[in-house]
Design a protein around this motif. Structure first.
Motif, mmCIF file in Angstrom:
data_model
loop_
_atom_site.group_PDB
_atom_site.id
_atom_site.type_symbol
_atom_site.label_atom_id
_atom_site.label_comp_id
_atom_site.label_asym_id
_atom_site.label_seq_id
_atom_site.Cartn_x
_atom_site.Cartn_y
_atom_site.Cartn_z
ATOM 1 N N THR A 168 -21.593 29.161 22.818
ATOM 2 C CA THR A 168 -21.872 29.109 21.376
ATOM 3 C C THR A 168 -20.732 29.652 20.525
ATOM 4 O O THR A 168 -20.780 29.565 19.313
ATOM 5 N N CYS A 169 -19.711 30.200 21.161
ATOM 6 C CA CYS A 169 -18.593 30.806 20.428
ATOM 7 C C CYS A 169 -17.689 29.719 19.849
ATOM 8 O O CYS A 169 -17.291 28.790 20.549
ATOM 9 N N MET A 170 -17.369 29.854 18.560
ATOM 10 C CA MET A 170 -16.514 28.865 17.914
ATOM 11 C C MET A 170 -15.736 29.530 16.777
ATOM 12 O O MET A 170 -16.266 30.369 16.063
ATOM 13 N N VAL A 171 -14.466 29.153 16.627
ATOM 14 C CA VAL A 171 -13.644 29.656 15.530
ATOM 15 C C VAL A 171 -14.091 28.974 14.240
ATOM 16 O O VAL A 171 -14.141 27.752 14.164
ATOM 17 N N LEU A 221 -9.564 31.350 10.374
ATOM 18 C CA LEU A 221 -8.374 31.813 11.068
ATOM 19 C C LEU A 221 -7.257 32.088 10.074
ATOM 20 O O LEU A 221 -6.913 31.235 9.261
ATOM 21 N N THR A 222 -6.747 33.316 10.126
ATOM 22 C CA THR A 222 -5.531 33.681 9.410
ATOM 23 C C THR A 222 -4.607 34.319 10.434
ATOM 24 O O THR A 222 -4.985 34.490 11.592
ATOM 25 N N ALA A 223 -3.408 34.695 10.014
ATOM 26 C CA ALA A 223 -2.472 35.313 10.959
ATOM 27 C C ALA A 223 -3.020 36.632 11.504
ATOM 28 O O ALA A 223 -2.781 36.977 12.659
ATOM 29 N N LYS A 224 -3.786 37.359 10.696
ATOM 30 C CA LYS A 224 -4.243 38.686 11.092
ATOM 31 C C LYS A 224 -5.709 38.754 11.506
ATOM 32 O O LYS A 224 -6.143 39.731 12.087
ATOM 33 N N GLN A 225 -6.505 37.709 11.210
ATOM 34 C CA GLN A 225 -7.938 37.769 11.515
ATOM 35 C C GLN A 225 -8.452 36.416 11.995
ATOM 36 O O GLN A 225 -8.099 35.378 11.461
ATOM 37 N N VAL A 226 -9.294 36.479 13.011
ATOM 38 C CA VAL A 226 -10.005 35.289 13.460
ATOM 39 C C VAL A 226 -11.491 35.564 13.233
ATOM 40 O O VAL A 226 -11.977 36.662 13.493
ATOM 41 N N THR A 227 -12.195 34.565 12.708
ATOM 42 C CA THR A 227 -13.634 34.672 12.509
ATOM 43 C C THR A 227 -14.303 33.767 13.531
ATOM 44 O O THR A 227 -14.020 32.571 13.594
ATOM 45 N N ASP A 271 -2.022 39.627 23.833
ATOM 46 C CA ASP A 271 -1.082 39.661 24.956
ATOM 47 C C ASP A 271 -0.850 38.301 25.604
ATOM 48 O O ASP A 271 0.228 38.039 26.124
ATOM 49 N N GLN A 272 -1.838 37.426 25.553
ATOM 50 C CA GLN A 272 -1.743 36.185 26.316
ATOM 51 C C GLN A 272 -1.561 34.928 25.462
ATOM 52 O O GLN A 272 -1.552 33.830 25.995
ATOM 53 N N SER A 273 -1.412 35.093 24.151
ATOM 54 C CA SER A 273 -1.316 33.905 23.311
ATOM 55 C C SER A 273 -0.298 34.079 22.198
ATOM 56 O O SER A 273 -0.274 35.096 21.514
ATOM 57 N N VAL A 274 0.515 33.060 22.006
ATOM 58 C CA VAL A 274 1.459 33.047 20.890
ATOM 59 C C VAL A 274 0.698 32.844 19.576
ATOM 60 O O VAL A 274 1.045 33.420 18.548
ATOM 61 N N THR A 275 -0.353 32.058 19.616
ATOM 62 C CA THR A 275 -1.153 31.777 18.426
ATOM 63 C C THR A 275 -1.764 33.050 17.852
ATOM 64 O O THR A 275 -1.833 33.216 16.641
ATOM 65 N N PHE A 276 -2.208 33.954 18.715
ATOM 66 C CA PHE A 276 -2.952 35.132 18.285
ATOM 67 C C PHE A 276 -2.166 36.442 18.427
ATOM 68 O O PHE A 276 -2.752 37.507 18.367
ATOM 69 N N ASN A 277 -0.848 36.386 18.573
ATOM 70 C CA ASN A 277 -0.088 37.612 18.837
ATOM 71 C C ASN A 277 -0.024 38.570 17.653
ATOM 72 O O ASN A 277 0.271 39.739 17.829
ATOM 73 N N THR A 331 -10.889 23.781 16.024
ATOM 74 C CA THR A 331 -11.282 23.274 17.333
ATOM 75 C C THR A 331 -10.251 23.649 18.388
ATOM 76 O O THR A 331 -10.606 24.096 19.489
ATOM 77 N N GLU A 332 -8.969 23.487 18.062
ATOM 78 C CA GLU A 332 -7.909 23.863 19.000
ATOM 79 C C GLU A 332 -7.919 25.366 19.251
ATOM 80 O O GLU A 332 -7.749 25.815 20.393
ATOM 81 N N ALA A 333 -8.119 26.161 18.189
ATOM 82 C CA ALA A 333 -8.176 27.620 18.345
ATOM 83 C C ALA A 333 -9.384 28.016 19.188
ATOM 84 O O ALA A 333 -9.300 28.928 20.022
ATOM 85 N N THR A 334 -10.506 27.333 18.986
ATOM 86 C CA THR A 334 -11.714 27.601 19.787
ATOM 87 C C THR A 334 -11.440 27.341 21.260
ATOM 88 O O THR A 334 -11.778 28.162 22.118
ATOM 89 N N ASP A 335 -10.821 26.204 21.552
ATOM 90 C CA ASP A 335 -10.508 25.873 22.944
ATOM 91 C C ASP A 335 -9.591 26.922 23.563
ATOM 92 O O ASP A 335 -9.783 27.329 24.712
ATOM 93 N N GLU A 336 -8.592 27.381 22.799
ATOM 94 C CA GLU A 336 -7.657 28.382 23.323
ATOM 95 C C GLU A 336 -8.351 29.713 23.562
ATOM 96 O O GLU A 336 -8.161 30.351 24.606
ATOM 97 N N ILE A 337 -9.180 30.139 22.613
ATOM 98 C CA ILE A 337 -9.898 31.409 22.776
ATOM 99 C C ILE A 337 -10.835 31.344 23.972
ATOM 100 O O ILE A 337 -10.903 32.281 24.774
#
Length: 167
Positions: free
Chosen positions: A56-59, A62-68, A93-99, A35-41
């Motif tokens: 309708t987009c939702m995480v 989630l792994t370090a290298k891939q988001v589904t 570029d814009q997120s520490v979570t997804f760098n 839910t937090e990752a969805t909000d950030e994305i």
């Protein structure tokens, strides 16, 4: 003073919360993370994606290298696949979570209501706090086992659910 029982027209989650049924802690934690990752994305891609896709987009993984990400239609998935590299660059570029992200995986879910899913997460985390460290009831174990047998096609998920039901 006891808690007031929900009426017969209340949502299923309200009845389950009243009965002391709650998601297992690890599942609730994963749902909170997603839910937090969805909000950030959604906040990062708000200027890139049309509102119909963002709604309708939702995480869902989630792994370090891939988001589904799940989206509500094949058209939305195709749109995102076409511009996947641009979205990946924005996220990195814009997120520490997804760098460290290397890949965006997309799945299509039909009849998906993100607002209802979000409400389910909020309600289940509240009921989880109320029943922390309680063993699962036989009814909950039976429900999990039935879901694993009849709803899930992913073998890893099915085995994890069956292990949970048997603990």
């Amino acid at each position: 003073m006891s808690k007031k029982q929900p009426n017969r027209l209340a949502k299923l989650i309200d009845h389950q919360a009243f009965a002391g049924s709650a998601l297992p802690r690890t599942l609730a934690d994963n749902m909170q993370l997603y839910t937090e990752a969805t909000d950030e994305i959604k906040s990062l891609l708000v200027d890139c994606l049309p509102e119909e896709i963002l709604d309708t987009c939702m995480v869902v993984g989630l792994t370090a290298k891939q988001v589904t990400l799940s989206v509500g239609s094949t058209t939305a998935a195709n749109h995102m696949r076409y511009l996947q590299n641009a979205y990946l660059k924005v996220l990195k570029d814009q997120s520490v979570t997804f760098n460290q992200l290397e890949h965006i995986r997309l799945v299509v879910t039909n009849n998906f209501d993100a607002r209802e899913q979000s409400n389910l997460v909020k309600t289940s985390s509240k009921s989880n706090e109320a029943v922390t460290n309680r063993a699962l009831s036989q009814n909950t174990k039976r429900t999990i086992a039935q879901a694993a047998d009849h709803v899930t096609v992913d073998e890893n998920l099915k085995m994890a659910l069956l292990r949970l039901a048997n603990d």
